[in-house]
Enzyme design. Structure first.
Site, PDB file in Angstrom:
ATOM      1  N   TRP A  74     -34.367  13.194 -13.858  1.00 27.69           N
ATOM      2  CA  TRP A  74     -32.905  13.196 -13.993  1.00 27.69           C
ATOM      3  C   TRP A  74     -32.643  12.809 -15.437  1.00 27.69           C
ATOM      4  O   TRP A  74     -32.894  11.688 -15.845  1.00 27.69           O
ATOM      5  CB  TRP A  74     -32.300  12.186 -13.022  1.00 27.69           C
ATOM      6  CG  TRP A  74     -30.812  12.179 -13.016  1.00 27.69           C
ATOM      7  CD1 TRP A  74     -29.999  13.209 -12.666  1.00 27.69           C
ATOM      8  CD2 TRP A  74     -29.961  11.093 -13.364  1.00 27.69           C
ATOM      9  NE1 TRP A  74     -28.692  12.819 -12.766  1.00 27.69           N
ATOM     10  CE2 TRP A  74     -28.629  11.531 -13.190  1.00 27.69           C
ATOM     11  CE3 TRP A  74     -30.175   9.791 -13.787  1.00 27.69           C
ATOM     12  CZ2 TRP A  74     -27.539  10.725 -13.439  1.00 27.69           C
ATOM     13  CZ3 TRP A  74     -29.086   8.983 -14.039  1.00 27.69           C
ATOM     14  CH2 TRP A  74     -27.783   9.452 -13.860  1.00 27.69           C
ATOM     15  N   ASN A 100     -40.134   6.715 -15.789  1.00 27.65           N
ATOM     16  CA  ASN A 100     -38.802   6.597 -15.184  1.00 27.65           C
ATOM     17  C   ASN A 100     -38.115   5.425 -15.857  1.00 27.65           C
ATOM     18  O   ASN A 100     -38.588   4.297 -15.754  1.00 27.65           O
ATOM     19  CB  ASN A 100     -38.967   6.342 -13.672  1.00 27.65           C
ATOM     20  CG  ASN A 100     -37.671   5.884 -13.017  1.00 27.65           C
ATOM     21  OD1 ASN A 100     -36.590   6.269 -13.446  1.00 27.65           O
ATOM     22  ND2 ASN A 100     -37.788   5.068 -11.991  1.00 27.65           N
ATOM     23  N   GLY A 101     -37.011   5.691 -16.562  1.00 30.65           N
ATOM     24  CA  GLY A 101     -36.307   4.597 -17.229  1.00 30.65           C
ATOM     25  C   GLY A 101     -35.822   5.041 -18.596  1.00 30.65           C
ATOM     26  O   GLY A 101     -35.724   6.243 -18.880  1.00 30.65           O
ATOM     27  N   GLU A 488     -12.986   5.674   0.056  1.00 33.24           N
ATOM     28  CA  GLU A 488     -14.321   6.162   0.367  1.00 33.24           C
ATOM     29  C   GLU A 488     -14.277   7.613   0.850  1.00 33.24           C
ATOM     30  O   GLU A 488     -15.127   8.426   0.475  1.00 33.24           O
ATOM     31  CB  GLU A 488     -14.975   5.229   1.403  1.00 33.24           C
ATOM     32  CG  GLU A 488     -16.326   5.647   1.927  1.00 33.24           C
ATOM     33  CD  GLU A 488     -17.398   5.832   0.848  1.00 33.24           C
ATOM     34  OE1 GLU A 488     -17.184   5.447  -0.320  1.00 33.24           O
ATOM     35  OE2 GLU A 488     -18.459   6.391   1.187  1.00 33.24           O
ATOM     36  N   GLU A 495     -17.493  14.078  -4.341  1.00 35.00           N
ATOM     37  CA  GLU A 495     -18.864  14.104  -4.861  1.00 35.00           C
ATOM     38  C   GLU A 495     -19.702  15.238  -4.295  1.00 35.00           C
ATOM     39  O   GLU A 495     -20.602  15.726  -4.968  1.00 35.00           O
ATOM     40  CB  GLU A 495     -19.572  12.752  -4.675  1.00 35.00           C
ATOM     41  CG  GLU A 495     -19.896  12.403  -3.256  1.00 35.00           C
ATOM     42  CD  GLU A 495     -20.573  11.049  -3.145  1.00 35.00           C
ATOM     43  OE1 GLU A 495     -21.382  10.707  -4.009  1.00 35.00           O
ATOM     44  OE2 GLU A 495     -20.286  10.340  -2.172  1.00 35.00           O
ATOM     45  N   HIS A 511       5.492   5.564  -5.194  1.00 34.50           N
ATOM     46  CA  HIS A 511       5.530   5.116  -6.592  1.00 34.50           C
ATOM     47  C   HIS A 511       4.930   6.148  -7.543  1.00 34.50           C
ATOM     48  O   HIS A 511       4.558   5.819  -8.658  1.00 34.50           O
ATOM     49  CB  HIS A 511       4.817   3.766  -6.728  1.00 34.50           C
ATOM     50  CG  HIS A 511       5.464   2.698  -5.910  1.00 34.50           C
ATOM     51  ND1 HIS A 511       6.681   2.144  -6.217  1.00 34.50           N
ATOM     52  CD2 HIS A 511       5.082   2.120  -4.740  1.00 34.50           C
ATOM     53  CE1 HIS A 511       7.021   1.253  -5.303  1.00 34.50           C
ATOM     54  NE2 HIS A 511       6.062   1.225  -4.390  1.00 34.50           N
ATOM     55  N   LYS A 610     -29.399   9.631  -6.935  1.00 39.24           N
ATOM     56  CA  LYS A 610     -29.252   8.683  -5.842  1.00 39.24           C
ATOM     57  C   LYS A 610     -28.969   7.273  -6.318  1.00 39.24           C
ATOM     58  O   LYS A 610     -28.159   6.580  -5.763  1.00 39.24           O
ATOM     59  CB  LYS A 610     -30.493   8.717  -4.954  1.00 39.24           C
ATOM     60  CG  LYS A 610     -30.409   7.820  -3.722  1.00 39.24           C
ATOM     61  CD  LYS A 610     -29.338   8.293  -2.756  1.00 39.24           C
ATOM     62  CE  LYS A 610     -29.135   7.331  -1.609  1.00 39.24           C
ATOM     63  NZ  LYS A 610     -27.802   7.513  -0.995  1.00 39.24           N
TER      64      LYS A 610
HETATM   65  C1  F6R Z   1     -21.535   7.635  -3.307  1.00 42.49           C
HETATM   66  C2  F6R Z   1     -22.702   6.952  -3.802  1.00 42.49           C
HETATM   67  C3  F6R Z   1     -22.586   6.139  -5.026  1.00 42.49           C
HETATM   68  C4  F6R Z   1     -23.295   4.805  -4.839  1.00 42.49           C
HETATM   69  C5  F6R Z   1     -23.290   3.991  -6.141  1.00 42.49           C
HETATM   70  C6  F6R Z   1     -23.928   2.646  -5.951  1.00 42.49           C
HETATM   71  O1  F6R Z   1     -21.802   8.325  -2.122  1.00 42.49           O
HETATM   72  O2  F6R Z   1     -23.757   7.042  -3.225  1.00 42.49           O
HETATM   73  O3  F6R Z   1     -21.243   5.939  -5.375  1.00 42.49           O
HETATM   74  O4  F6R Z   1     -22.657   4.099  -3.813  1.00 42.49           O
HETATM   75  O5  F6R Z   1     -23.972   4.711  -7.127  1.00 42.49           O
HETATM   76  O6  F6R Z   1     -25.236   2.773  -5.547  1.00 42.49           O
HETATM   77  P1  F6R Z   1     -26.020   1.560  -4.903  1.00 42.49           P
HETATM   78  O7  F6R Z   1     -25.345   1.232  -3.619  1.00 42.49           O
HETATM   79  O8  F6R Z   1     -27.408   2.050  -4.714  1.00 42.49           O
HETATM   80  O9  F6R Z   1     -25.912   0.420  -5.868  1.00 42.49           O
END
Ligand code: F6R
Length: 618
Positions: A74, A100-101, A488, A495, A511, A610
């Site tokens: 990524w 990774n990083g 949410e 997304e 408003h 993710k």
């Molecule tokens: C939305 C989603 C992201 C994560 C966010 C935090 O569906 O998955 O908004 O919630 O990137 O990720 P975590 O929970 O792993 O810190």
């Protein structure tokens, strides 16, 4: 974020690496690559695109090689293309590395290396690191392990790396700082990976490398683990992972996201397992109990999180303030960490994170710790970075969440927050015995209600998704506990379907946002029967008067809003405290089916990964 995998043992490395990369693809999927050690050196293939493309291009590497590493990327430095893909080779082509990083000081290191005659082919920070290793190896006449250690001591940033030397077919060197790395141990064989999914069918014996550690893995030898900084020897206890392969496969569902939505009755039950003991009338949570004076004497609780986890935090605020009467503030971790917040020693800071690796949340937590607050983690990934630095915490036990859009982790977070709020409310005397007992028996029944919600809403949601799949905008409204549900719901839609959506407190409509309403605007109103139900009905009327299309999420048997709404989705009756868990289900399904109908890549939506373990992105 990226995924790395590696193998050293007696089996063919190639299939293990390819299959491992497929399982790690949720961590990044803009390019992929792998290298196996062949008799005459490295067999290396890398490409822009998905692991399936890599597989097509690299089949010829499926030979007898028993050592190799792979990477799914990524992008952070340099656009996704073949050259920027990993693995990266050193200038002399003797060393190969996956990473990774982010190497934050890569620019200055690169300038120095260029002055020493090194040339660079990619725009990546990773290529700088592999050449730095070559530099130290040659200059100081070091072996690979030493050269890696020297180099990492020059590096500022975050990494999990795996490195191989062309002249040594029996060794991989790995290291981590701020990015996860787990080492699986089989019978004379070793696996390395960003999480355990690539090797679960081979071994469940594993240990997690700690931040600031590196390991030299040699064929037929014990792993040598050292501190990167001072080369001190470290030992780790090998643990048996409690995770099943079936849990990380799709089990017949078309997408991980759908599987994870349908897993929620189980994941919520798993989250409560061993904690909610209704027959004994207790909530058992060692993380809270052992530190109860911290919570009960807390001046306030600050919740830090990002994205969906932040929305869970907002609902946590309602829960804890309502049930335990402890003041709660909820902050985006990314803002909190940079705004010089006032944090006192009597504050409890809770970080909510599915992955436990989100860079902003981790940094916010470190800041809170520096300022002397008690820090608590609510994480799903066991052994994650956040889980390791907190004073105490509760795992959500929702199981691996592979779909990029968070679903089951969210409802598991709400479950933990409910348990915490009820437990604190009981211990600080805010909840009577009767109220406590009624809340815990209701919470105990939530998995069954979630199951019913799934069974009773899916068909209706599919119908609605067909009608609104071509919408370009959508509004989500809710009040009280269900205002964060609206946020949410909107996040889920945008997304994965790429439809613009906004969540609003219903009463805020007048408003400003009401100006957006016309016959083309779908408005999802989350309105279970609560104290402000009538007010939400009035808000709905205002929308209807302007010809907005209303999709109402209401309790079973609702009569008022159902009459006004164009579409009605019924969720079971519950106390308001638990209604966001039930409301989440049709909202998740709605975003899922709209995205599927639009042909989106549901599990791997564009531009997302993710977990966001880096701050900088291209
Ligand atoms: C939305 C989603 C992201 C994560 C966010 C935090 O569906 O998955 O908004 O919630 O990137 O990720 P975590 O929970 O792993 O810190």
């Amino acid at each position: 974020m990226c995924g790395i995998v590696g193998y050293l043992g007696n089996r063919k490395a190639y299939p293990i690496i390819i299959n491992g990369l497929k399982r790690l693809e949720y961590r990044g999927y803009d390019s992929a690559g792998l290298v196996v050690m062949e008799d005459d050196g490295f067999g290396l293939v890398k490409t822009k695109g998905k692991v399936s493309e890599l597989e097509e291009k690299s089949k010829f590497l499926n030979n007898g090689s028993t050592l190799g590493v792979g990477h799914t990327r990524w992008a952070t430095h340099g656009e996704p293309n073949d050259v920027n893909s990993h693995p990266h080779l050193s200038n002399d082509e003797q060393i190969v590395l996956v990473h990774n990083g982010i190497i934050e000081n890569y620019d200055s290191l690169k300038t120095e290396l260029i002055q020493k005659g090194f040339v660079f082919h990619s725009e990546t920070d990773t290529e700088v690191l592999v050449n730095l290793i070559q530099y130290f190896k040659d200059k100081e006449n070091l072996n690979l392990t030493e050269a890696v250690r020297y180099s990492l001591n020059e590096v500022v940033g975050a990494y999990a790396i795996a490195v191989m030397d062309k002249n040594d077919p029996d060794e991989i060197v790995v290291a981590r700082l701020g990015s996860p790395l787990v080492i699986g141990i089989g019978d004379n064989e070793f696996f390395i990976a960003s999480d355990a999914s690539p090797f679960l069918e081979f071994t469940k014996e594993a240990f997690y490398l700690d931040d600031g550690e590196m390991a030299t893995i040699r064929r037929d030898k014990d792993i040598d683990i050292r501190k990167i900084k001072d080369n001190l020897k470290v030992t780790h206890t090998v643990q048996e992972l409690k995770i099943n392969l079936e849990e990380i496969e799709k089990s017949g569902y078309e997408h991980f996201m759908l599987k994870e939505i349908y897993e929620q009755p189980k994941s919520i039950r798993d989250t409560m397992r061993g904690r909610l003991l209704v027959d004994e009338g207790i909530i058992k949570m060692a993380g809270i109990w052992d530190y109860q004076e911290k919570f009960l004497n807390a001046k306030r609780i600050i919740i830090v999180a990002c994205g969906t986890s932040y929305h869970a935090g907002l609902i946590g605020e309602y829960l804890i303030e309502d049930l335990a009467r402890i003041p709660v503030e909820v902050e985006y971790a990314s803002e909190f960490r940079y705004r010089n917040p006032i944090i006192n020693r009597k504050d409890v800071v809770i970080a909510i994170s599915q992955s436990g690796e989100t860079a902003d949340t981790l940094a916010a937590l470190k800041l809170a710790r520096e300022k002397g607050a008690f820090i608590y983690g609510i994480n799903n990934v066991v052994g994650s970075s956040i889980a390791r630095i907190t004073d105490a915490g509760s795992y959500t036990h929702a199981g691996p969440e592979i779909g990029v859009a968070s679903t089951k982790a969210f409802t598991a977070q709400l479950t933990i927050l409910s348990l915490i709020a009820i437990k604190l409310g009981k211990h600080n005397g805010n909840l009577s015995k009767e109220r406590f007992n009624s809340l815990i028996s209701e919470l105990d029944n939530i998995p069954e209600l979630v199951q019913k919600t799934l069974e009773n809403t899916a068909e209706k949601v599919i119908e609605i998704s067909e009608k609104y799949k071509n919408a370009t905008n959508a509004l989500y409204l809710g009040r009280g506990y269900n205002f964060p549900s609206a946020l949410e719901g909107a996040l889920k839609l945008k997304e994965i379907s790429y439809i613009h959506a906004e969540g609003y407190p219903a009463a805020e409509m007048k408003h400003g946002p009401i100006a957006l309403i016309d016959e083309n605007m779908p408005v999802v109103i989350i309105a279970p029967r609560t104290g402000y139900y009538e007010k939400v009905v009035s808000n709905a009327m205002e929308i209807k008067a302007r010809k907005g299309q209303i999709i109402a999420v209401v309790n079973t048997g609702d009569t008022e809003l159902s009459k006004i709404a164009d579409h009605v989705i019924e969720i079971p009756n519950s106390s308001e405290e638990f209604s966001p868990i039930l409301a989440a289900i049709p909202l998740q399904l709605l975003s899922y089916y709209i995205a599927v109908k639009l042909g989106r890549n549901v599990d791997q939506p564009r531009n997302l990964a993710k977990s966001v373990t880096e701050e900088k992105k291209i």
